[in-house]
Enzyme design. Structure first.
Site, PDB file in Angstrom:
ATOM      1  N   CYS A 156       0.873  -1.175   0.000  1.00 51.05           N
ATOM      2  CA  CYS A 156       0.000   0.000   0.000  1.00 51.05           C
ATOM      3  C   CYS A 156       0.913   1.229   0.000  1.00 51.05           C
ATOM      4  O   CYS A 156       1.661   1.453   0.952  1.00 51.05           O
ATOM      5  CB  CYS A 156      -0.884  -0.035   1.250  1.00 51.05           C
ATOM      6  SG  CYS A 156      -1.935   1.410   1.415  1.00 51.05           S
TER       7      CYS A 156
ATOM      8  N   CYS B 172     -10.919  14.295   4.228  1.00 51.95           N
ATOM      9  CA  CYS B 172     -12.030  13.405   4.590  1.00 51.95           C
ATOM     10  C   CYS B 172     -12.164  13.389   6.116  1.00 51.95           C
ATOM     11  O   CYS B 172     -11.162  13.332   6.841  1.00 51.95           O
ATOM     12  CB  CYS B 172     -11.793  12.001   4.040  1.00 51.95           C
ATOM     13  SG  CYS B 172     -11.681  12.002   2.232  1.00 51.95           S
TER      14      CYS B 172
ATOM     15  N   GLY C 129      -2.513  10.415   0.827  1.00 52.91           N
ATOM     16  CA  GLY C 129      -2.693  11.243  -0.360  1.00 52.91           C
ATOM     17  C   GLY C 129      -3.781  10.746  -1.291  1.00 52.91           C
ATOM     18  O   GLY C 129      -4.219   9.595  -1.216  1.00 52.91           O
ATOM     19  N   GLU C 130      -4.224  11.637  -2.161  1.00 49.56           N
ATOM     20  CA  GLU C 130      -5.187  11.305  -3.220  1.00 49.56           C
ATOM     21  C   GLU C 130      -4.371  11.115  -4.502  1.00 49.56           C
ATOM     22  O   GLU C 130      -3.841  12.088  -5.063  1.00 49.56           O
ATOM     23  CB  GLU C 130      -6.207  12.445  -3.352  1.00 49.56           C
ATOM     24  CG  GLU C 130      -6.964  12.507  -4.666  1.00 49.56           C
ATOM     25  CD  GLU C 130      -7.702  11.216  -5.029  1.00 49.56           C
ATOM     26  OE1 GLU C 130      -8.463  10.705  -4.204  1.00 49.56           O
ATOM     27  OE2 GLU C 130      -7.493  10.728  -6.164  1.00 49.56           O
TER      28      GLU C 130
ATOM     29  N   CYS D 286      -6.499   0.756   7.466  1.00 46.45           N
ATOM     30  CA  CYS D 286      -7.025   1.864   6.664  1.00 46.45           C
ATOM     31  C   CYS D 286      -7.423   3.057   7.516  1.00 46.45           C
ATOM     32  O   CYS D 286      -8.045   2.911   8.552  1.00 46.45           O
ATOM     33  CB  CYS D 286      -8.251   1.393   5.904  1.00 46.45           C
ATOM     34  SG  CYS D 286      -7.827   0.202   4.677  1.00 46.45           S
TER      35      CYS D 286
ATOM     36  N   HIS E 269     -18.017   5.599   0.591  1.00 45.90           N
ATOM     37  CA  HIS E 269     -18.273   5.885   2.014  1.00 45.90           C
ATOM     38  C   HIS E 269     -19.678   6.376   2.351  1.00 45.90           C
ATOM     39  O   HIS E 269     -20.009   6.491   3.532  1.00 45.90           O
ATOM     40  CB  HIS E 269     -17.251   6.878   2.584  1.00 45.90           C
ATOM     41  CG  HIS E 269     -15.830   6.511   2.315  1.00 45.90           C
ATOM     42  ND1 HIS E 269     -15.372   5.211   2.422  1.00 45.90           N
ATOM     43  CD2 HIS E 269     -14.760   7.253   1.920  1.00 45.90           C
ATOM     44  CE1 HIS E 269     -14.084   5.186   2.116  1.00 45.90           C
ATOM     45  NE2 HIS E 269     -13.693   6.395   1.804  1.00 45.90           N
TER      46      HIS E 269
ATOM     47  N   SER F 190     -13.453   5.497  -3.362  1.00 46.91           N
ATOM     48  CA  SER F 190     -13.738   5.659  -1.930  1.00 46.91           C
ATOM     49  C   SER F 190     -15.098   6.321  -1.812  1.00 46.91           C
ATOM     50  O   SER F 190     -15.212   7.543  -1.844  1.00 46.91           O
ATOM     51  CB  SER F 190     -12.655   6.526  -1.279  1.00 46.91           C
ATOM     52  OG  SER F 190     -11.411   5.895  -1.381  1.00 46.91           O
TER      53      SER F 190
ATOM     54  N   CYS G 134      -2.535  15.259   2.683  1.00 49.24           N
ATOM     55  CA  CYS G 134      -3.588  15.159   1.672  1.00 49.24           C
ATOM     56  C   CYS G 134      -4.489  16.386   1.772  1.00 49.24           C
ATOM     57  O   CYS G 134      -4.772  16.864   2.865  1.00 49.24           O
ATOM     58  CB  CYS G 134      -4.413  13.894   1.887  1.00 49.24           C
ATOM     59  SG  CYS G 134      -5.681  13.651   0.617  1.00 49.24           S
TER      60      CYS G 134
HETATM   61  S1  SF4 Z   1      -9.207   9.224   2.948  1.00 50.12           S
HETATM   62 FE1  SF4 Z   1      -7.678   9.383   1.290  1.00 50.12          FE
HETATM   63  S2  SF4 Z   1      -8.374  11.140   0.066  1.00 50.12           S
HETATM   64 FE2  SF4 Z   1      -9.444  11.281   2.050  1.00 50.12          FE
HETATM   65  S3  SF4 Z   1      -8.127  12.645   3.312  1.00 50.12           S
HETATM   66 FE3  SF4 Z   1      -7.515  10.510   3.710  1.00 50.12          FE
HETATM   67  S4  SF4 Z   1      -5.792  10.131   2.313  1.00 50.12           S
HETATM   68 FE4  SF4 Z   1      -6.903  11.937   1.558  1.00 50.12          FE
END
Ligand code: SF4
Length: 283
Positions: free
Chosen positions: A46, A57, A100-101, A271, A153, A151, A53
């Site tokens: 991963c 979220c 990160g995205e 995660c 959610h 993602s 980021c």
């Molecule tokens: S879930 Fe992913 S996209 Fe959202 S803030 Fe966390 S690292 Fe960034």
């Protein structure tokens, strides 16, 4: 700079189940995390794509850090090489689900995917996970072969915008339309990531709304991820029963569905738990 030299280990933690979490130092002293997850027949890396980021979220430890900078392609591939070297095992799969995205660092992530494919990883073994940036999803589908994870959610815009703020800019209708333009097929389904937050998105009504939403996508696999509580973030992990109930309803509705086993929780490697702590004792 050679990717082997662009990153070095600052700290390595090994969980009881064998999951290895690495705190990696970059050439400018910034730090990111990456994780090696061992399954029966596969070893999954991963990887992080950014320092921090920008997506913020609500439930995510990395989102709390804010955005510092993009990683270079060498720094991304460097995490892969570093983990193979340190662990002594061969990595079979890569997921861009670390810090990160990935589609917010598009060029470097695509360059890293190409480099990983040159190392022998097939496109089916590489998954890019995104919160949903529609034009970048389409571009990814044109530029490179890989698998896509969304993602999600939440099943409605109202709920999702509170959890994933970028949804206010790119609502579900636009994100799903982009996913439908991505080359999905059997064995290359869209992976739906759904973090289960107790009392927030795990009720019967959410399950019904989720089923209705997913009927719009022809090839889809659902991963339900019971939330791993993070200190200072006010969400709770749901009971296993509520996760199982949602899984059963989704399967009954015809969707391949899994509850993601929480690997590495004792090394904070699961995660939503990736965030560089301020003080880390070097290995
Ligand atoms: S879930 Fe992913 S996209 Fe959202 S803030 Fe966390 S690292 Fe960034």
């Amino acid at each position: 700079m050679d990717e082997l030299l662009s990153v070095k280990v600052a700290h390595r933690a090994i969980a009881k189940d064998g999951t290895e979490k690495y705190l990696v130092e970059l050439s400018d002293g910034k730090r990111v995390e990456c994780v090696l997850i061992k399954h029966k027949r596969t070893v999954c890396a991963c990887l992080s794509s950014q320092v921090g980021c920008a997506m913020k979220c609500a439930f995510c430890a990395t989102g709390r850090m804010g955005f510092t900078r993009n990683l270079t392609a060498d720094e991304i591939v460097g995490q892969f090489d570093l983990m193979e070297r340190e662990s002594g095992v061969k990595i079979t799969n890569v997921v861009f689900m670390g810090m990160g995205e990935p589609l917010h660092n598009y060029d470097n992530v695509v360059a890293a995917i190409r480099a990983l494919q040159k190392k022998g990883l097939s496109w089916q073994k590489i998954t890019v996970s995104t919160v949903g940036l529609p034009e970048k999803i389409r571009q990814l589908g044109r530029d490179v072969q890989c698998k896509l994870a969304l993602s999600l959610h939440a099943p409605t815009d109202e709920l999702r915008s509170g959890l994933v703020p970028v949804n206010a800019r790119y609502p579900l209708r636009d994100v799903l339309a982009a996913c439908l333009d991505f080359p999905l097929r059997r064995k290359s389904e869209l992976m739906i990531e759904y973090v289960l937050l107790a009392g927030v998105n795990d009720g019967d009504e959410h399950t019904r709304e989720l089923i209705a939403l997913l009927r719009q996508i022809p090839f889809v696999v659902v991963n339900l991820i019971p939330y791993n509580p993070v200190e200072g973030i006010g969400f709770a992990r749901p009971s296993l029963e509520s996760a199982e109930a949602m899984k059963a309803a989704l399967i009954k509705a015809g969707f391949k569905t899994f509850i993601r086993t929480t690997k590495g929780i004792d090394a904070s490697a699961a995660c939503g738990m990736l965030s560089v702590k301020k003080k880390v004792v070097p290995a």
